[in-house]
Structure formats: C-alpha cells, structure tokens
Design an enzyme around this catalytic site. Structure first.
Site: not given
Ligand code: NAP
Length: 284
Positions: A21, A67, A71, A92, A107, A132-133, A135
């Site tokens: 977007l 993105t 990154k 980013n 970010d 969550g831990a 990116g």
């Molecule tokens: P990511 O790197 O995949 O990190 C997500 C983490 O959450 C992973 O370590 C995952 O473990 C863990 N996880 C999954 N299920 C879980 C649970 N039930 N309890 C605890 N931890 C759990 O993804 P990300 O890039 O950080 O993005 C995460 C979310 O944020 C996405 O939905 C993305 O769309 C959103 N986001 C939004 C923005 C914004 O600007 N608003 C920016 C970035 C991201 P596993 O890998 O073992 O599954």
C-alpha cells in the site's frame, strides 16, 4: 502528475511486492505537498538485491523502502546505517545522501509515534507485554527501549528466537529492559500496554494469541495487524474494557518517518492515512 527530467524517484524493493500500500500512501503525499517525486514498486528477488541497490545509486534515485525479505540482507550493500538500524540489524528506508546510500529503520519508531499520537500513551517508564518475537516485535522492542520503557516482557512459541531478542535488547541498552515471559493472564493484566506482534488474527478462525483474563480497563491493547481492521485480540480486549488500536497507525507512521527522512519536511499525515484506508477498502 507530470514526470519530467527533474522528477525524483523513490523505489520499494520486495519479494513479493504486489500487495504493498506504500505507493498509494507516498504518491498521495507527494501530490498533496507539491513535491516532484514518484514512488514505484519493484519486484526484486534475493539474488538481484545487490544489483538493484547499486542501480539506486547509478540512476540517482532519492531513496527507497525495503520490505520482506530484504530488510537484513540489504545492509551489506549500503554505505552506512544509522545507530538504530545498526542495533536492529534491519533497514526499511534508504536515503541517497549526496551519493551515499544510508539505511534507517522506521518500523519500530512508527509504532511508538502512533502510540503517542493516536493512543495518547508515552511508553517512558511503562511496563509492556509483547506477544511475538519476530521481525516486527524486534523493531517494536528496540524502539520502546529507546523511548524509555521500564520493562518489556516478550513471549514467543519459538524459545530460541525469544531468547535472542531478549539478549540483543539488553546487550544494546546495557540494562535489563527485556525479559522472557510466559502466558500468565494475571501477569499480562498488570501491564499498561499489551501488543500482539504475532500473525494470529489475520485470518478468520485464528486462535487467540493471548489468554482470556489478560485485559482490563485502563490498559492499551495494540494489535499490529491492520487487515482485518478488528482482530480476535482486539475484540477480546475491548470486551474487558481495554482501549484498542490496530496496526494501521504503525504502517502509517513508518511511512511518515520515511517521508520525513527523504524530503526533510513534515509529512501530510492525514492525506497519507486516507490513501491507506482507500487502498485497504479497494482490497476488500
Ligand atoms: P514473524 O517474523 O513471522 O514473527 C511472528 C512471530 O510470532 C514468530 O516468531 C512466530 O513463531 C510467533 N508466533 C506465532 N504464533 C504465536 C503464538 N501463538 N504465540 C506467540 N508467538 C507466536 O512476523 P512479523 O514480520 O514479525 O509480523 C508479525 C505480524 O505483524 C504480521 O501479522 C504482520 O502482518 C504484522 N506487521 C504489521 C506491521 C504494521 O506496520 N502494522 C509491520 C510489520 C508486521 P513461529 O515463527 O515459530 O511461528
């Protein structure tokens, strides 16, 4: 818009990039401010990233957004990174500063600015729980630490990732600001700010990342998912009287901060918000 020999160009590199977007948000901002610049998405595969970054310099682009999945890997192709992006190990936003490509990360700071401006919450001195831990949680954790959060408790199903993030934050700030936590609702309920930084909530029928009983009145619950606009966590928290916020503000303010890095002037925030909302509506 009329493109001419002086028109500046900003790129976004991603793989995939079709869903972004950001072009709608930034092109609306350039139109509103009368800045002669266009923002263009490019599908760049990992093998081509070095050539694409060298292309930015060769063709005199004003900058770029970077993105998923580039990154971290983009850093080795840049001339420098600012302190925050260096700490995080992720970029980013690239700014072409007189021929030198410098990397920034907006970010996490976008999250904090959204929290302050939309949520009315200054994280200075606050205790925060982040589920969550990955990116996004990493960027949020570093930015909250920079903003003076007293303690940030992280939970992730991936314990190795969780441990690395906690160690990295504490190492960077030289104090214990980050701790690894479990999913005890009484513990989470005590935190003034709770963040969902897992992807759970993006799809109908997703399980709840946080247990019932984690929420209360006077708490802010920020789900960084922005599509759908209301997630399972937000419904759960709102039911318990907490104030809720979705991830649109984080997306908006990372763009606002990037715009300000490139252009050196205040970004037209409301124009950018409207463009994002329109883009989301078009996606359905
Ligand atoms: P990511 O790197 O995949 O990190 C997500 C983490 O959450 C992973 O370590 C995952 O473990 C863990 N996880 C999954 N299920 C879980 C649970 N039930 N309890 C605890 N931890 C759990 O993804 P990300 O890039 O950080 O993005 C995460 C979310 O944020 C996405 O939905 C993305 O769309 C959103 N986001 C939004 C923005 C914004 O600007 N608003 C920016 C970035 C991201 P596993 O890998 O073992 O599954």
């Amino acid at each position: 818009m009329s493109i001419n020999g002086k028109t500046k160009i900003i790129a976004i590199f991603g793989d995939p990039v079709e869903h972004t977007l950001s072009p709608a948000m930034h092109n609306a901002a350039f139109a509103a401010t009368g800045i002669d610049c266009v923002y263009v998405p490019f599908h760049v595969r990992p093998d081509n990233l070095g050539d694409a970054v060298r292309g930015l310099k060769a063709m005199g682009f004003a900058g770029a957004n970077i993105t998923v999945p580039h990154k971290e890997s983009v850093i080795k192709f840049l001339d420098g990174v600012d302190v925050e992006a260096g700490r995080l190990g992720a970029v980013n936003t690239i700014v072409n500063e007189g021929g030198a490509l410098i990397g920034y990360n907006t970010d996490g700071r976008g999250f904090v600015r959204s929290l302050k401006e939309e949520g009315g919450l200054d994280p200075d001195g606050k205790r925060v729980f982040v589920c969550g831990a990955g990116g996004a949680a990493r960027g949020i954790g570093f930015a909250l630490s920079s903003a003076g959060a007293a303690e940030i408790s992280f939970f992730d199903v991936d314990k190795a990732k969780l441990g690395r993030l906690v160690d990295d934050i504490n190492g960077a700030f030289g104090r214990t600001v980050a701790v690894a936590a479990g999913l005890d609702p009484d513990y989470i309920k005590e935190r003034g700010l709770v963040v969902n930084a897992t992807p759970l909530g993006m799809h109908a029928g997703d399980p709840r990342p946080l247990p019932d009983g984690s929420f209360r009145e006077g708490q802010i619950v920020y789900d960084i998912i922005y599509n759908p606009a209301v997630t399972v966590t937000m419904r759960q928290a709102e039911g318990a009287g907490a104030r809720v916020q979705n991830g649109l503000g984080m997306l908006l303010y990372q763009g606002v901060l990037a715009f300000e890095h490139w252009m050196g002037v205040a970004a037209p925030v409301e124009t950018m918000r409207e463009a994002l909302l329109k883009g989301l509506q078009a996606k359905g």
